[in-house]
Scaffold this motif. Sequence first.
Motif, short mmCIF file in Angstrom:
data_model
loop_
_atom_site.label_atom_id
_atom_site.label_comp_id
_atom_site.label_asym_id
_atom_site.label_seq_id
_atom_site.Cartn_x
_atom_site.Cartn_y
_atom_site.Cartn_z
N UNK A 31 0.85 -1.19 0.00
CA UNK A 31 0.00 0.00 0.00
C UNK A 31 0.89 1.24 0.00
N UNK A 32 0.42 2.25 -0.71
CA UNK A 32 1.21 3.48 -0.72
C UNK A 32 0.84 4.31 0.51
N UNK A 33 1.76 5.13 0.94
CA UNK A 33 1.48 6.02 2.06
C UNK A 33 0.46 7.05 1.64
N UNK A 34 -0.39 7.41 2.56
CA UNK A 34 -1.42 8.41 2.27
C UNK A 34 -0.78 9.79 2.18
N UNK A 35 -1.28 10.56 1.25
CA UNK A 35 -0.81 11.94 1.12
C UNK A 35 -1.42 12.79 2.23
N UNK A 36 -0.90 13.98 2.41
CA UNK A 36 -1.43 14.88 3.43
C UNK A 36 -2.92 15.16 3.18
N UNK A 37 -3.33 15.50 1.94
CA UNK A 37 -4.77 15.73 1.71
C UNK A 37 -5.63 14.50 2.05
N UNK A 38 -5.12 13.31 1.77
CA UNK A 38 -5.87 12.09 2.12
C UNK A 38 -5.99 11.94 3.63
N UNK A 39 -4.92 12.24 4.35
CA UNK A 39 -4.95 12.18 5.81
C UNK A 39 -5.93 13.22 6.36
N UNK A 40 -5.93 14.42 5.76
CA UNK A 40 -6.85 15.45 6.20
C UNK A 40 -8.29 15.02 5.95
N UNK A 41 -8.54 14.38 4.81
CA UNK A 41 -9.88 13.88 4.51
C UNK A 41 -10.31 12.85 5.55
N UNK A 42 -9.40 11.96 5.93
CA UNK A 42 -9.71 10.97 6.95
C UNK A 42 -10.04 11.64 8.28
N UNK A 43 -9.28 12.66 8.63
CA UNK A 43 -9.50 13.39 9.87
C UNK A 43 -10.87 14.07 9.85
N UNK A 44 -11.20 14.69 8.74
CA UNK A 44 -12.50 15.36 8.61
C UNK A 44 -13.63 14.34 8.73
N UNK A 45 -13.45 13.15 8.17
CA UNK A 45 -14.47 12.10 8.29
C UNK A 45 -14.69 11.72 9.75
#
Length: 109
Positions: A7-21
Motif C-alpha cells: 500500500x502506498x502512504x497516504x498523502x497529506x490531503x488524504x490524511x486530512x480527509x480521513x480526519x474530517x471524516x
Amino acid sequence: MKKQQDHKKKSVPEKQDDFIKILTQLREEKDMDAIADLFWKIIMAYGLKVDELAALNYYTMKRSLEAPVNATFIKERMDLDVTHLGVDGILQVQRALVNVYVEQLAKEQ
C-alpha cells in the motif's frame, strides 16, 4: 533491500480527509465522552500546561459566545451582549451554561 509495500502512504490531503471524516462522525454521534477524549489527546499531544489550557478554554468560549448565532441567542434569552464581556463575564456565562447542561443531563438519567 527494503520490503516492497503493498500500500502506498497516504498523502497529506488524504490524511486530512480521513480526519474530517472522523470529526464529521463525532458531530453526527455527538458523543460528549468521545469528543472530550479527542480534545484530551490533542491537549496531551501539544503538551499544554494548565495555564495554557485555561487560556485556550477561555478563548474557545469567547469565540463560541461571540459567534453570531450564539450571541443572538444569548441576547434574546438573557438580554446580554456578550461582545462586551471581559474574562469574568465570559466565565460567569460559561458557569451558567455548564450548570444548565448538568441539570438537564441529570433529568435525562
